[in-house]
Design an enzyme around this catalytic site. Structure first.
Site, PDB file in Angstrom:
ATOM      1  N   LYS A 183       0.843  -1.202   0.000  1.00  3.13           N
ATOM      2  CA  LYS A 183       0.000   0.000   0.000  1.00  3.13           C
ATOM      3  C   LYS A 183       0.880   1.255   0.000  1.00  3.13           C
ATOM      4  CE  LYS A 183      -1.851   2.811   2.997  1.00  3.13           C
ATOM      5  NZ  LYS A 183      -1.958   4.088   2.266  1.00  3.13           N
ATOM      6  N   GLU A 257      10.431   0.766  10.098  1.00  3.49           N
ATOM      7  CA  GLU A 257      11.402   1.834   9.826  1.00  3.49           C
ATOM      8  C   GLU A 257      10.670   3.130  10.135  1.00  3.49           C
ATOM      9  OE1 GLU A 257      14.464   1.454   8.892  1.00  3.49           O
ATOM     10  OE2 GLU A 257      14.590  -0.530   7.968  1.00  3.49           O
ATOM     11  N   CYS A 291      13.573  10.667   6.605  1.00  6.27           N
ATOM     12  CA  CYS A 291      13.595  10.143   7.972  1.00  6.27           C
ATOM     13  C   CYS A 291      14.984  10.274   8.598  1.00  6.27           C
ATOM     14  CB  CYS A 291      13.134   8.702   7.984  1.00  6.27           C
ATOM     15  SG  CYS A 291      13.974   7.713   6.756  1.00  6.27           S
ATOM     16  N   GLU A 388      10.382  15.497  15.252  1.00 11.17           N
ATOM     17  CA  GLU A 388      10.702  15.433  13.837  1.00 11.17           C
ATOM     18  C   GLU A 388       9.829  16.446  13.087  1.00 11.17           C
ATOM     19  OE1 GLU A 388       9.555  11.768  11.926  1.00 11.17           O
ATOM     20  OE2 GLU A 388      11.492  11.715  10.935  1.00 11.17           O
TER      21      GLU A 388
HETATM   22  P1  TAP Z   1       2.494   7.680   8.373  1.00 16.15           P
HETATM   23  O1  TAP Z   1       1.365   8.580   8.619  1.00 16.15           O
HETATM   24  O2  TAP Z   1       2.950   6.805   9.463  1.00 16.15           O
HETATM   25  O3  TAP Z   1       2.091   6.824   7.087  1.00 16.15           O
HETATM   26  C1  TAP Z   1       2.888   5.805   6.548  1.00 16.15           C
HETATM   27  C2  TAP Z   1       2.010   4.850   5.791  1.00 16.15           C
HETATM   28  O4  TAP Z   1       1.139   4.170   6.697  1.00 16.15           O
HETATM   29  C3  TAP Z   1       1.091   5.501   4.770  1.00 16.15           C
HETATM   30  O5  TAP Z   1       0.920   4.638   3.667  1.00 16.15           O
HETATM   31  C4  TAP Z   1      -0.190   5.647   5.558  1.00 16.15           C
HETATM   32  O6  TAP Z   1      -1.325   5.793   4.756  1.00 16.15           O
HETATM   33  C5  TAP Z   1      -0.221   4.346   6.318  1.00 16.15           C
HETATM   34  N1  TAP Z   1      -1.011   4.363   7.542  1.00 16.15           N
HETATM   35  C6  TAP Z   1      -1.493   5.426   8.230  1.00 16.15           C
HETATM   36  N2  TAP Z   1      -2.154   4.999   9.335  1.00 16.15           N
HETATM   37  C7  TAP Z   1      -2.086   3.644   9.336  1.00 16.15           C
HETATM   38  C8  TAP Z   1      -2.552   2.625  10.220  1.00 16.15           C
HETATM   39  N3  TAP Z   1      -3.211   2.908  11.328  1.00 16.15           N
HETATM   40  N4  TAP Z   1      -2.291   1.334   9.921  1.00 16.15           N
HETATM   41  C9  TAP Z   1      -1.584   1.013   8.808  1.00 16.15           C
HETATM   42  N5  TAP Z   1      -1.124   1.927   7.929  1.00 16.15           N
HETATM   43  C10 TAP Z   1      -1.355   3.227   8.193  1.00 16.15           C
HETATM   44  O7  TAP Z   1       3.788   8.440   7.929  1.00 16.15           O
HETATM   45  P2  TAP Z   1       3.941   9.477   6.754  1.00 16.15           P
HETATM   46  O8  TAP Z   1       3.324  10.760   7.163  1.00 16.15           O
HETATM   47  O9  TAP Z   1       3.473   8.857   5.495  1.00 16.15           O
HETATM   48  O10 TAP Z   1       5.544   9.600   6.656  1.00 16.15           O
HETATM   49  C11 TAP Z   1       6.267  10.414   7.502  1.00 16.15           C
HETATM   50  C12 TAP Z   1       6.955   9.601   8.585  1.00 16.15           C
HETATM   51  O11 TAP Z   1       7.589   8.450   8.060  1.00 16.15           O
HETATM   52  C13 TAP Z   1       8.039  10.384   9.248  1.00 16.15           C
HETATM   53  O12 TAP Z   1       7.915  10.268  10.635  1.00 16.15           O
HETATM   54  C14 TAP Z   1       9.321   9.728   8.791  1.00 16.15           C
HETATM   55  O13 TAP Z   1      10.407   9.831   9.627  1.00 16.15           O
HETATM   56  C15 TAP Z   1       8.902   8.340   8.583  1.00 16.15           C
HETATM   57  N6  TAP Z   1       9.769   7.684   7.601  1.00 16.15           N
HETATM   58  C16 TAP Z   1      10.666   6.792   8.067  1.00 16.15           C
HETATM   59  C17 TAP Z   1      11.523   6.182   7.186  1.00 16.15           C
HETATM   60  C18 TAP Z   1      12.505   5.207   7.701  1.00 16.15           C
HETATM   61  S1  TAP Z   1      13.297   4.344   6.653  1.00 16.15           S
HETATM   62  N7  TAP Z   1      12.745   5.059   8.948  1.00 16.15           N
HETATM   63  C19 TAP Z   1      11.447   6.442   5.825  1.00 16.15           C
HETATM   64  C20 TAP Z   1      10.523   7.352   5.389  1.00 16.15           C
HETATM   65  C21 TAP Z   1       9.668   7.959   6.305  1.00 16.15           C
HETATM   66  P3  TAP Z   1      -1.766   7.284   4.334  1.00 16.15           P
HETATM   67  O14 TAP Z   1      -0.604   7.936   3.715  1.00 16.15           O
HETATM   68  O15 TAP Z   1      -2.799   7.074   3.342  1.00 16.15           O
HETATM   69  O16 TAP Z   1      -2.201   7.941   5.591  1.00 16.15           O
END
Ligand code: TAP
Length: 479
Positions: A183, A257, A291, A388
């Site tokens: 997804k 991650e 991240c 963050e």
């Molecule tokens: P999230 O809100 O956590 O979303 C990540 C993914 O999970 C999206 O596809 C999201 O869908 C989905 N999701 C949301 N709620 C969920 C739930 N309850 N159960 C299962 N899946 C769910 O993060 P983001 O805003 O996309 O990304 C930013 C964060 O990711 C930052 O904190 C960043 O540090 C972290 N990040 C970490 C890494 C590594 S490698 N450590 C790499 C990249 C990003 P939707 O987008 O449709 O809400």
């Protein structure tokens, strides 16, 4: 800073032939979703790019069932060498369609084309080439002879590196012999859908890769599904925690991650020109939606004034604007929601007493933009030093001794990455040894390679992606 008026570059835009609407990719076919469809937009112009299907629980169920059938009937029966051939084919198709993928990524995500073209897409191909090579060598993965695949992997990824995160997830999973349901994030589904076309072009057996689009609810349904054997998640620590609770007590293997708050440590003996470029790359690459971004600059007190001054000068030369323009350094913020978060944390930073400086630039009416910003004299207790921001915002803190730098760098619940700038190799080794971070760069920052394991300590998650270590999360130990 100069701002380039946003005007879609028609010639590069024309490389991507987007369909007006996309369904779900399940069992090798495009099918309608049963949830409410949504639009994906360009964050640089707010232009609607395509209508995207939402997978509800029923659709997720179909995708998991397809992945299970494909696992039982075809993928688990293929030799590693044959699985490798498919992965090599995917890698070559990514290279063939590289320009199109780069433009689509920049359109949907807002990142500068020079990054998607020179960093994201080449790394996607590299990831598939690298893991293609592992498919017939799993006995050497360090898990004993004959390690076996887990089965069906549920993979949920964020919006900051949509196609790269997909590659980090899908390449090792398939090499190890699993089938997948992935997804993508709601705001960046396009390149995952173009990747589904590549899967078709590569003639991958139906059901080996399934792409289900939708918001968090779709991710939740996927992670909860009892037919899933492995959950691989990249995203926020908050959602990662929720996922860990959901899978607790089940048979599912999990890798997470999560977020980071990296310290980029600059000693007074560092090559300053190089360090300035490294600091800029560390925090302003991909608008800081990284991240492992070097979001906390720890600079030795006696070079603090010089470093901050030169940083400001450098930032005034960066060009913010149309992500499809090859001269653009800083693109758009991925979504209005993320822009609001960056604004609100920056306001808090100011209220808490840090000195705010933003590169001068015009912000256009449409799209989501945030000028590169530095906060100086940030205290360790300040919100922007702890949370963050996930945007183009750098917090500057100072230190006097290596011990103080180490203490400040480790003073965070996260532990994903760190950077060290000094001309002394012995100092690099001594400091790196004491930093609690999964990845440590020395005299460079934000460098990635498929052979190098990546992942965090503490609240940055667990498990490693990349390298031989990245296979472990997708394999049962042998015998
Ligand atoms: P999230 O809100 O956590 O979303 C990540 C993914 O999970 C999206 O596809 C999201 O869908 C989905 N999701 C949301 N709620 C969920 C739930 N309850 N159960 C299962 N899946 C769910 O993060 P983001 O805003 O996309 O990304 C930013 C964060 O990711 C930052 O904190 C960043 O540090 C972290 N990040 C970490 C890494 C590594 S490698 N450590 C790499 C990249 C990003 P939707 O987008 O449709 O809400």
């Amino acid at each position: 800073m100069s701002f380039l008026e946003y005007a879609p570059a028609p010639e590069s835009r024309a490389i991507v032939k987007l369909r007006p609407s996309y369904g779900l990719f399940i069992d090798g076919s495009w099918v309608d979703g049963h949830g409410e469809p949504f639009s994906t937009i360009s964050p640089a112009s707010e232009e609607r790019l395509a209508e995207i299907a939402t997978a509800d629980e029923h659709d997720v169920d179909l995708a998991v069932a397809a992945a299970r059938r494909a696992y039982d009937r075809t993928w688990s029966r293929l030799s590693g060498a044959d699985r490798g051939k498919y992965l090599f084919r995917i890698a070559r198709l990514v290279q063939e369609r590289a320009r199109e993928l780069a433009v689509a990524e920049s359109l949907d995500n807002g990142k500068p084309i020079k990054e998607s073209r020179d960093v994201d897409v080449p790394l996607v191909a590299a990831w598939f080439f690298y893991y293609a090579g592992w498919a017939d060598k799993l006995d050497y993965a360090g898990l004993g002879a004959n390690p076996r695949a887990l089965g069906v992997a549920a993979q949920v990824i964020p919006w900051n590196f949509p196609l790269m995160m997909l590659a980090w997830k899908i390449a090792p999973a398939l090499a190890a012999g699993n089938t997948v349901v992935l997804k993508p994030a709601e705001t960046t589904p396009l390149t995952a859908l173009l990747f589904a076309e590549i899967v078709q072009q590569a003639d991958l057996p139906a059901g080996v890769v399934n792409i289900v689009t939708g918001a968090g609810g779709t991710g939740q349904a996927l992670v909860r599904h009892p037919g899933v054997d492995k959950v691989a998640f990249t995203g926020s620590t908050a959602v990662g925690r929720e996922i860990a609770k959901t899978v607790a007590g089940t048979h599912k293997k999990v890798t997470l991650e999560l977020g980071g708050k990296a310290a980029n440590i600059v000693f007074d003996d560092a090559p300053i020109d190089q360090a300035i470029e490294g600091i800029v790359n560390g925090i302003f690459f991909n608008q800081g939606h990284v991240c492992c971004a070097g979001s906390r600059l720890l600079v030795q007190e006696n070079v603090h004034a010089e470093v901050v001054d030169r940083l400001k000068q450098r930032l005034t030369t960066l060009r913010m604007g149309d992500p499809l323009d090859k001269n653009t350094d800083i693109g758009a913020i991925n979504s209005r929601e993320q822009l609001d978060r960056i604004r609100s944390l920056s306001d808090i930073g100011e209220q808490e007493g840090a000195e705010r400086w933003s590169a001068p630039c015009e912000i256009p009416e449409n799209g989501f933009w945030f000028a590169p910003t530095i906060f100086d004299n940030v205290s360790t207790s300040s919100t922007i030093a702890r949370e963050e921001v996930f945007g183009p915002v750098l917090s500057v803190l100072t230190f006097r001794t290596p011990a103080e730098a180490i203490a400040k760098a480790n003073n965070t619940p996260y532990g994903l990455s760190a950077g060290i700038w000094t001309d002394k190799g012995s100092k690099i080794l001594a400091v790196a040894d004491k930093l609690r971070a999964g990845v440590i760069w020395a005299n460079t920052f934000n460098r990635f390679d498929p052979s190098s394991p990546f992942g965090g300590y503490k609240e940055s998650g667990y498990g490693r992606e990349g390298g031989r270590h990245g296979l472990a999360g997708y394999l049962k130990a042998g015998n």
